[in-house]
Scaffold this motif. Structure first.
Motif, PDB file in Angstrom:
ATOM      1  N   UNK A 198       0.889  -1.153  -0.146  1.00  0.00           N
ATOM      2  CA  UNK A 198      -0.152   0.206  -0.009  1.00  0.00           C
ATOM      3  C   UNK A 198       0.931   1.114  -0.162  1.00  0.00           C
ATOM      4  N   UNK A 199       0.845   2.095  -0.875  1.00  0.00           N
ATOM      5  CA  UNK A 199       1.381   3.372  -1.116  1.00  0.00           C
ATOM      6  C   UNK A 199       0.984   4.279  -0.121  1.00  0.00           C
ATOM      7  N   UNK A 200       1.712   4.897   0.854  1.00  0.00           N
ATOM      8  CA  UNK A 200       1.419   5.681   1.877  1.00  0.00           C
ATOM      9  C   UNK A 200       1.469   7.132   1.726  1.00  0.00           C
ATOM     10  N   UNK A 201       2.753   7.260   1.222  1.00  0.00           N
ATOM     11  CA  UNK A 201       3.296   8.558   0.936  1.00  0.00           C
ATOM     12  C   UNK A 201       4.155   8.642  -0.379  1.00  0.00           C
ATOM     13  N   UNK A 202       4.202   9.940  -1.200  1.00  0.00           N
ATOM     14  CA  UNK A 202       5.073   9.950  -2.268  1.00  0.00           C
ATOM     15  C   UNK A 202       5.670  11.434  -1.962  1.00  0.00           C
ATOM     16  N   UNK A 203       7.139  11.417  -2.104  1.00  0.00           N
ATOM     17  CA  UNK A 203       7.852  12.728  -2.030  1.00  0.00           C
ATOM     18  C   UNK A 203       8.767  12.825  -3.155  1.00  0.00           C
ATOM     19  N   UNK A 204       9.037  14.173  -3.695  1.00  0.00           N
ATOM     20  CA  UNK A 204      10.379  14.235  -4.761  1.00  0.00           C
ATOM     21  C   UNK A 204      11.359  14.034  -4.023  1.00  0.00           C
ATOM     22  N   UNK A 205      12.328  13.417  -4.766  1.00  0.00           N
ATOM     23  CA  UNK A 205      13.655  13.031  -4.323  1.00  0.00           C
ATOM     24  C   UNK A 205      14.607  14.450  -4.325  1.00  0.00           C
TER      25      UNK A 205
END
Length: 162
Positions: A153-160
């Motif tokens: 389950x994808x919880x959070x996405x951030x830019x690297x």
């Protein structure tokens, strides 16, 4: 986006750092190793010359790394990190994998070489392929090398920001 068919994502900073490494290897390091080999040759019998054998091994490792970096840089997709709206190369993901929360970069180990404390998963790996294009809150699964299906389950996405 599999690494071997479409290249690897690299930030402009990572690309520049790797180009500088390659330049040093092909100029300075090659010359240093060639000098070591020549100095060891002048000592005589090469079959029992530990310095010669060590220098040749060092040369072999260097040439392998040069080939690896050359291929990586020639096939790399260089861009700023993508938006954090969907999972893609160059995003940092927080996900629940088989019930355990993990935070990792989706991309190349080369892109995160100077960053400590973050795992890196290639976009072409089973996990990377399974979550590519997903949004926070999306669920899926991927097949592990042992054939077991693992829920994600994808919880959070951030830019690297590397």
């Amino acid at each position: 986006m599999a690494e071997d068919t479409q290249g690897t994502w690299l930030s402009p900073a990572s690309f520049a750092r790797l180009q500088a490494q390659l330049e040093e290897m092909t100029t300075v390091r090659r010359a240093e190793i060639a000098q070591k080999i020549e100095a060891a040759r002048s000592e005589g019998d090469l079959r029992e010359n530990g310095g010669y054998q060590a220098a040749r091994e060092e040369q072999s490792k260097l040439e392998g790394r040069i080939l690896e970096l050359t291929h990586l840089l020639e096939s790399a997709h260089v861009s700023e990190p993508p938006s954090a709206e969907v999972v893609g190369p160059g995003t940092v993901i927080t996900a629940s994998i088989a019930g355990l929360e993990e935070r990792f970069l989706l991309g190349s180990r080369e892109a995160a070489e100077d960053i400590e404390g973050i795992e890196v998963y290639p976009e072409g790996a089973p996990l990377g392929q399974a979550i590519m294009g997903l949004k926070a809150g999306d669920k899926t699964s991927f097949k592990a090398p042992n054939g077991r299906s693992i829920p994600v389950e994808v919880i959070k996405i951030e830019s690297f920001e590397g």
